[in-house]
Design a protein around this motif. Sequence first.
Motif, PDB file in Angstrom:
ATOM      1  N   CYS A   1      -0.218  79.838  25.798  1.00  0.00           N
ATOM      2  CA  CYS A   1       0.797  79.119  26.573  1.00  0.00           C
ATOM      3  C   CYS A   1       2.150  79.322  25.901  1.00  0.00           C
ATOM      4  O   CYS A   1       2.230  79.564  24.697  1.00  0.00           O
ATOM      5  CB  CYS A   1       0.488  77.624  26.614  1.00  0.00           C
ATOM      6  N   THR A   2       3.199  79.169  26.692  1.00  0.00           N
ATOM      7  CA  THR A   2       4.541  79.207  26.127  1.00  0.00           C
ATOM      8  C   THR A   2       4.790  77.922  25.344  1.00  0.00           C
ATOM      9  O   THR A   2       4.059  76.944  25.484  1.00  0.00           O
ATOM     10  CB  THR A   2       5.619  79.281  27.246  1.00  0.00           C
ATOM     11  N   ASP A   3       5.842  77.925  24.570  1.00  0.00           N
ATOM     12  CA  ASP A   3       6.373  76.680  24.040  1.00  0.00           C
ATOM     13  C   ASP A   3       6.950  75.919  25.230  1.00  0.00           C
ATOM     14  O   ASP A   3       7.140  76.483  26.315  1.00  0.00           O
ATOM     15  CB  ASP A   3       7.471  76.961  23.012  1.00  0.00           C
ATOM     16  N   TRP A   4       7.267  74.667  25.033  1.00  0.00           N
ATOM     17  CA  TRP A   4       7.833  73.859  26.115  1.00  0.00           C
ATOM     18  C   TRP A   4       9.242  74.327  26.446  1.00  0.00           C
ATOM     19  O   TRP A   4      10.061  74.548  25.556  1.00  0.00           O
ATOM     20  CB  TRP A   4       7.874  72.384  25.729  1.00  0.00           C
TER      21      TRP A   4
ATOM     22  N   ALA B   1      13.483  72.546  35.306  1.00  0.00           N
ATOM     23  CA  ALA B   1      14.638  71.926  35.945  1.00  0.00           C
ATOM     24  C   ALA B   1      14.685  70.428  35.659  1.00  0.00           C
ATOM     25  O   ALA B   1      15.729  69.800  35.753  1.00  0.00           O
ATOM     26  CB  ALA B   1      14.598  72.169  37.451  1.00  0.00           C
ATOM     27  N   SER B   2      13.534  69.860  35.325  1.00  0.00           N
ATOM     28  CA  SER B   2      13.464  68.448  34.931  1.00  0.00           C
ATOM     29  C   SER B   2      12.286  68.298  33.987  1.00  0.00           C
ATOM     30  O   SER B   2      11.344  69.074  34.032  1.00  0.00           O
ATOM     31  CB  SER B   2      13.283  67.555  36.162  1.00  0.00           C
ATOM     32  N   GLY B   3      12.334  67.313  33.117  1.00  0.00           N
ATOM     33  CA  GLY B   3      11.239  67.121  32.160  1.00  0.00           C
ATOM     34  C   GLY B   3      11.060  68.343  31.294  1.00  0.00           C
ATOM     35  O   GLY B   3      12.027  68.960  30.866  1.00  0.00           O
ATOM     36  N   LYS B   4       9.801  68.685  31.049  1.00  0.00           N
ATOM     37  CA  LYS B   4       9.509  69.914  30.320  1.00  0.00           C
ATOM     38  C   LYS B   4       8.343  70.611  30.996  1.00  0.00           C
ATOM     39  O   LYS B   4       7.487  69.973  31.607  1.00  0.00           O
ATOM     40  CB  LYS B   4       9.246  69.648  28.836  1.00  0.00           C
ATOM     41  N   ARG B   5       8.334  71.936  30.905  1.00  0.00           N
ATOM     42  CA  ARG B   5       7.316  72.764  31.544  1.00  0.00           C
ATOM     43  C   ARG B   5       6.866  73.840  30.570  1.00  0.00           C
ATOM     44  O   ARG B   5       7.618  74.293  29.719  1.00  0.00           O
ATOM     45  CB  ARG B   5       7.849  73.452  32.805  1.00  0.00           C
ATOM     46  N   ALA B   6       5.606  74.264  30.753  1.00  0.00           N
ATOM     47  CA  ALA B   6       5.055  75.397  30.023  1.00  0.00           C
ATOM     48  C   ALA B   6       4.169  76.165  30.992  1.00  0.00           C
ATOM     49  O   ALA B   6       3.709  75.617  31.995  1.00  0.00           O
ATOM     50  CB  ALA B   6       4.226  74.929  28.825  1.00  0.00           C
ATOM     51  N   ILE B   7       3.952  77.456  30.713  1.00  0.00           N
ATOM     52  CA  ILE B   7       2.985  78.224  31.492  1.00  0.00           C
ATOM     53  C   ILE B   7       1.916  78.757  30.546  1.00  0.00           C
ATOM     54  O   ILE B   7       2.170  79.019  29.368  1.00  0.00           O
ATOM     55  CB  ILE B   7       3.614  79.380  32.288  1.00  0.00           C
ATOM     56  N   CYS B   8       0.711  78.888  31.101  1.00  0.00           N
ATOM     57  CA  CYS B   8      -0.434  79.450  30.385  1.00  0.00           C
ATOM     58  C   CYS B   8      -1.026  80.536  31.267  1.00  0.00           C
ATOM     59  O   CYS B   8      -0.956  80.443  32.500  1.00  0.00           O
ATOM     60  CB  CYS B   8      -1.494  78.385  30.124  1.00  0.00           C
TER      61      CYS B   8
ATOM     62  N   GLU C   1       5.023  67.762  31.326  1.00  0.00           N
ATOM     63  CA  GLU C   1       5.127  67.180  29.973  1.00  0.00           C
ATOM     64  C   GLU C   1       3.892  66.395  29.549  1.00  0.00           C
ATOM     65  O   GLU C   1       3.686  66.139  28.366  1.00  0.00           O
ATOM     66  CB  GLU C   1       6.377  66.301  29.855  1.00  0.00           C
ATOM     67  N   ASN C   2       3.035  66.006  30.510  1.00  0.00           N
ATOM     68  CA  ASN C   2       1.804  65.280  30.188  1.00  0.00           C
ATOM     69  C   ASN C   2       0.591  66.197  30.046  1.00  0.00           C
ATOM     70  O   ASN C   2      -0.524  65.727  29.866  1.00  0.00           O
ATOM     71  CB  ASN C   2       1.525  64.221  31.260  1.00  0.00           C
TER      72      ASN C   2
END
Length: 138
Positions: free
Chosen positions: A84-87, A63-70, A119-120
Amino acid sequence: MRKTLLTTTIAAAAALGFAAPAQAATGDVDRPFAMTYGNSQTSGSIHFTSGYTASFSGVVHAASGKRAICADAYNGSAKDQGYCTDWAYAGGPDQVLKQSFTIPLPGGVQRVVIEMMDENGNIVAELSCTRSVCTRTI
């Protein structure tokens, strides 16, 4: 007499470390999961098999920035490291992760841990799922 001798022999073998071969968990179970961080979210399901395996299917929405799940699988200290997913970017498409795990130990895959990253590369949310429940750990 035979039964007593057999029982004693099995007990002695188990005490010496010659226990029966590893057994997998019994019964297939589907465990849905969902987790949010702010307005970012992930959801999906884990299929624990009656064998030593589990399969993971999840999606992450930023919803903001970027996120990934592992996702990783565990049985005690044994680990089957996943991917992990792509961003997923805010305003962009959701990202999907499909993963299979195998742990050839008694009970097979006992727990799957899902982490949402920012994102970090920081873990901002974490969920631990067993055959019976998912628990938010971060």
